[in-house]
Each structure stands twice: as structure tokens, then as C-alpha cells.
Design an enzyme around this catalytic site. Structure first.
Site, PDB file in Angstrom:
ATOM      1  N   TYR A  44      41.602  32.122  43.555  1.00 25.23           N
ATOM      2  CA  TYR A  44      40.851  32.265  41.993  1.00 25.23           C
ATOM      3  C   TYR A  44      41.927  32.065  41.032  1.00 25.23           C
ATOM      4  O   TYR A  44      41.799  31.399  40.041  1.00 25.23           O
ATOM      5  CB  TYR A  44      40.224  33.578  42.095  1.00 25.23           C
ATOM      6  CG  TYR A  44      39.379  33.991  40.612  1.00 25.23           C
ATOM      7  CD1 TYR A  44      38.366  33.424  40.475  1.00 25.23           C
ATOM      8  CD2 TYR A  44      40.111  34.694  39.705  1.00 25.23           C
ATOM      9  CE1 TYR A  44      37.721  33.894  39.174  1.00 25.23           C
ATOM     10  CE2 TYR A  44      39.722  34.862  38.543  1.00 25.23           C
ATOM     11  CZ  TYR A  44      38.483  34.408  38.038  1.00 25.23           C
ATOM     12  OH  TYR A  44      37.756  34.673  37.142  1.00 25.23           O
TER      13      TYR A  44
ATOM     14  N   SER B  48      42.006  34.373  33.192  1.00 25.15           N
ATOM     15  CA  SER B  48      42.034  35.604  33.816  1.00 25.15           C
ATOM     16  C   SER B  48      43.657  36.093  33.979  1.00 25.15           C
ATOM     17  O   SER B  48      44.582  35.097  34.054  1.00 25.15           O
ATOM     18  CB  SER B  48      41.404  35.685  35.305  1.00 25.15           C
ATOM     19  OG  SER B  48      41.882  36.572  35.968  1.00 25.15           O
TER      20      SER B  48
END
Length: 219
Positions: free
Chosen positions: A145, A132
Site C-alpha cells: 500500500y 498516506s
């Protein structure tokens, strides 16, 4: 010879879209996700092998490896978002952070370790670790995250150096209209993100073209 792929998080989002794309090209698929009912429907649609379960469970990892003794592609796509609404690091629950690392970092490494013998034996052995832009961007609320994905990127980087016979790509798919993004930013904002099917097509092209190991951004 027909290629075989093992895809985690394959019941929805990018995992499902990639499974459909690969199946259309004749790949054999071993699919896993936690939701058994959704996964079974996908497997029936694609003629794939469904093995529902949690990738953090060592016994499940062993089952997956046994189901794919000949393997050309491992796609570590399953991820956990963590707490929602996304909290700042000052108040991030540490137990949740530990669980994030287990799902987003430890489980992919466990699957790599379990499937490396088969991937080394394949002339086209490859690993895709889905990461990501939160791994490198300082986005408020995304610290937990993002830290897990940063760890996955470095794990991939070192794996590529240690396993020159296997392609290793750590792939930033960009924002996609998925349930995970909707949980993070709301359904209205997520609806404006890319269609997972379009991103999956780009990922399929990557797998087919087999560039050198490295980080890849798909959008």
C-alpha cells in the site's frame, strides 16, 4: 458561479465526509464509488450526481469526465488496501500488488488526464490526491500500500510542476476511523483514530484557501 467537484470513493469514509462538507457550501457534486446502492443513497441525501463504477475501468473514467464538462476540483480518494492481514513484502502476492498500483496510481492519473481540459479552463482548477504516511514510513506490513501511495505522491509532485495553472495537493489525512483502517488494524484500534468529518473539514479549508501546490498533512 457554483463550483463543481468530482470525488472518487465517495460512498463512505473521507470521500463521503468531504462530499457532505462541500454540499453544505453549495458545491455541485459528481460522486463515484463501486457500491451502487450506498452511492445512490449518498447522492439522494446531497442532491448530487451518482455514477457508480470502478475507477480502473477506462470506460467509467470517460463517463465521469463527460459528466463534469465544467470542473473545479478532482478528488482522487478511492484506494485499495490490498491483502489483509497485511503481509510482509517477502510474501506479498504480486498480482495483488499489480492491482494496487492500478487502483491507487494508474486510475488517479487516468482521471487527471481525462479532466485536465476542464480543470485548466477553470479559474480555480485543483486536484487533490489522497495519500498516506505509509508512503514515507517504514511500517511493517504496509509495503504494498505504501509503495502505491509513494508513487502517487511523486506523480502529484511532477503534475504540479507540469501544470502551473492547476493547484495540485497530495494530502496525507492521517489515521481515520474508517472501514479501511479497521480492515488493516482491527476495529478496536481504528475506533481511536480521527473522525473523517473532522479531517474533511480541514480538507475543505485547504480547497477554499488554495495554497500553492504541494504536500499537505491534515493531522
Amino acid at each position: 458561479m457554483t463550483n463543481t467537484a468530482l470525488i472518487t470513493g465517495a460512498s463512505r469514509g473521507l470521500g463521503l465526509a468531504l462530499a457532505r462538507s462541500l454540499a453544505a457550501s453549495g458545491w455541485n457534486l459528481v460522486l463515484t464509488a463501486r457500491g451502487a446502492d450506498d452511492l445512490e443513497r449518498v447522492a439522494a441525501e446531497l442532491g448530487a450526481t451518482a455514477i457508480p463504477g470502478d475507477v480502473t475501468d477506462p470506460a467509467h473514467v470517460e463517463r465521469l469526465a463527460r459528466a463534469a464538462p465544467e470542473l473545479d476540483l478532482l478528488v482522487n480518494n478511492a484506494s485499495d488496501l490490498g491483502v489483509t492481514p497485511l503481509p510482509p513484502l517477502a510474501g506479498y502476492p504480486l498480482e495483488t500488488f499489480r492491482a494496487l498500483l492500478e487502483t491507487n496510481v494508474t486510475a488517479p492519473l487516468a482521471l487527471v488526464q481525462a479532466t485536465l481540459p476542464a480543470l485548466r479552463a477553470s479559474s480555480r482548477g485543483a486536484v487533490v490526491n489522497v495519500t498516506s504516511d505509509a508512503a514515507t514510513g517504514a511500517y511493517e506490513g504496509w509495503g504494498g500500500y505504501g509503495a502505491s501511495k509513494a508513487a502517487l505522491e511523486q506523480l502529484s509532485n511532477v503534475l504540479a510542476a507540469e501544470e502551473p495553472s492547476v493547484r495540485v495537493w497530495w494530502v496525507d489525512p492521517g489515521e481515520m476511523n474508517t472501514r479501511m483502517l479497521a480492515d488493516a488494524v482491527g476495529a478496536e484500534e481504528a475506533a481511536g483514530a480521527a473522525d473523517p468529518a473532522k479531517v474533511a473539514a480541514a480538507l475543505h479549508d485547504l480547497v477554499s484557501s488554495r495554497p500553492a501546490s504541494g504536500k499537505v498533512s491534515l493531522q
